[in-house]
Motif scaffolding. Structure first.
Motif, PDB file in Angstrom:
ATOM      1  N   MET A   1     -13.953   5.120 -59.827  1.00  0.00           N
ATOM      2  CA  MET A   1     -12.786   5.369 -59.007  1.00  0.00           C
ATOM      3  C   MET A   1     -12.278   4.035 -58.456  1.00  0.00           C
ATOM      4  SD  MET A   1     -12.573   7.704 -55.632  1.00  0.00           S
ATOM      5  CE  MET A   1     -11.040   8.051 -54.904  1.00  0.00           C
ATOM      6  N   LYS A   2     -11.031   3.773 -58.641  1.00  0.00           N
ATOM      7  CA  LYS A   2     -10.430   2.540 -58.157  1.00  0.00           C
ATOM      8  C   LYS A   2      -9.634   2.839 -56.888  1.00  0.00           C
ATOM      9  CE  LYS A   2      -7.612  -1.315 -59.548  1.00  0.00           C
ATOM     10  NZ  LYS A   2      -6.879  -1.964 -60.624  1.00  0.00           N
ATOM     11  N   LEU A   3     -10.013   2.155 -55.781  1.00  0.00           N
ATOM     12  CA  LEU A   3      -9.316   2.343 -54.509  1.00  0.00           C
ATOM     13  C   LEU A   3      -8.131   1.394 -54.425  1.00  0.00           C
ATOM     14  CD1 LEU A   3     -12.362   2.610 -52.105  1.00  0.00           C
ATOM     15  CD2 LEU A   3     -11.038   4.456 -53.113  1.00  0.00           C
TER      16      LEU A   3
ATOM     17  N   ASP B   1      -5.519   4.300 -50.358  1.00  0.00           N
ATOM     18  CA  ASP B   1      -6.866   4.805 -50.112  1.00  0.00           C
ATOM     19  C   ASP B   1      -7.572   4.015 -49.005  1.00  0.00           C
ATOM     20  OD1 ASP B   1      -6.724   6.634 -52.346  1.00  0.00           O
ATOM     21  OD2 ASP B   1      -6.913   4.865 -53.615  1.00  0.00           O
ATOM     22  N   VAL B   2      -7.177   2.774 -48.828  1.00  0.00           N
ATOM     23  CA  VAL B   2      -7.791   1.889 -47.840  1.00  0.00           C
ATOM     24  C   VAL B   2      -6.692   1.415 -46.897  1.00  0.00           C
ATOM     25  CG1 VAL B   2      -9.033  -0.275 -47.489  1.00  0.00           C
ATOM     26  CG2 VAL B   2      -9.515   1.110 -49.514  1.00  0.00           C
ATOM     27  N   ASP B   3      -6.843   1.705 -45.594  1.00  0.00           N
ATOM     28  CA  ASP B   3      -5.816   1.269 -44.659  1.00  0.00           C
ATOM     29  C   ASP B   3      -6.315   0.233 -43.655  1.00  0.00           C
ATOM     30  OD1 ASP B   3      -7.388   2.959 -43.184  1.00  0.00           O
ATOM     31  OD2 ASP B   3      -5.758   4.236 -42.492  1.00  0.00           O
ATOM     32  N   THR B   4      -7.625  -0.036 -43.636  1.00  0.00           N
ATOM     33  CA  THR B   4      -8.192  -1.048 -42.746  1.00  0.00           C
ATOM     34  C   THR B   4      -9.168  -1.912 -43.523  1.00  0.00           C
ATOM     35  OG1 THR B   4      -8.014   0.462 -40.872  1.00  0.00           O
ATOM     36  CG2 THR B   4      -9.461  -1.435 -40.600  1.00  0.00           C
TER      37      THR B   4
END
Length: 66
Positions: free
Chosen positions: A1-3, A8-11
């Motif tokens: 799975m590629k974020l 998918d990542v906000d921090t």
């Protein structure tokens, strides 16, 4: 799975080297465009020094010194 940043990542948390002799921690809120600097060595956190050290990283930034 590629974020993906911003979806998918906000921090993002990362270390940063200031002036070659001091490290701080950064908390970068991608969606808000907000950067928090975590620094336990108070003499290095003078606002003028801080802006000089990470101006290249964040560009023309608004500083909220809380």
């Amino acid at each position: 799975m590629k974020l993906r940043l911003g979806r998918d990542v906000d921090t993002v948390y990362t270390p940063m080297n200031w002036g070659g002799d001091h490290r701080v921690g950064l908390c970068i809120k991608l969606i808000e465009g907000h950067v928090t600097v975590f620094d336990s060595y108070v003499p290095h956190t003078e606002i003028e020094y801080a802006m000089d050290c990470y101006e290249e990283f964040v560009g023309d930034a608004k500083v909220n010194n809380e």
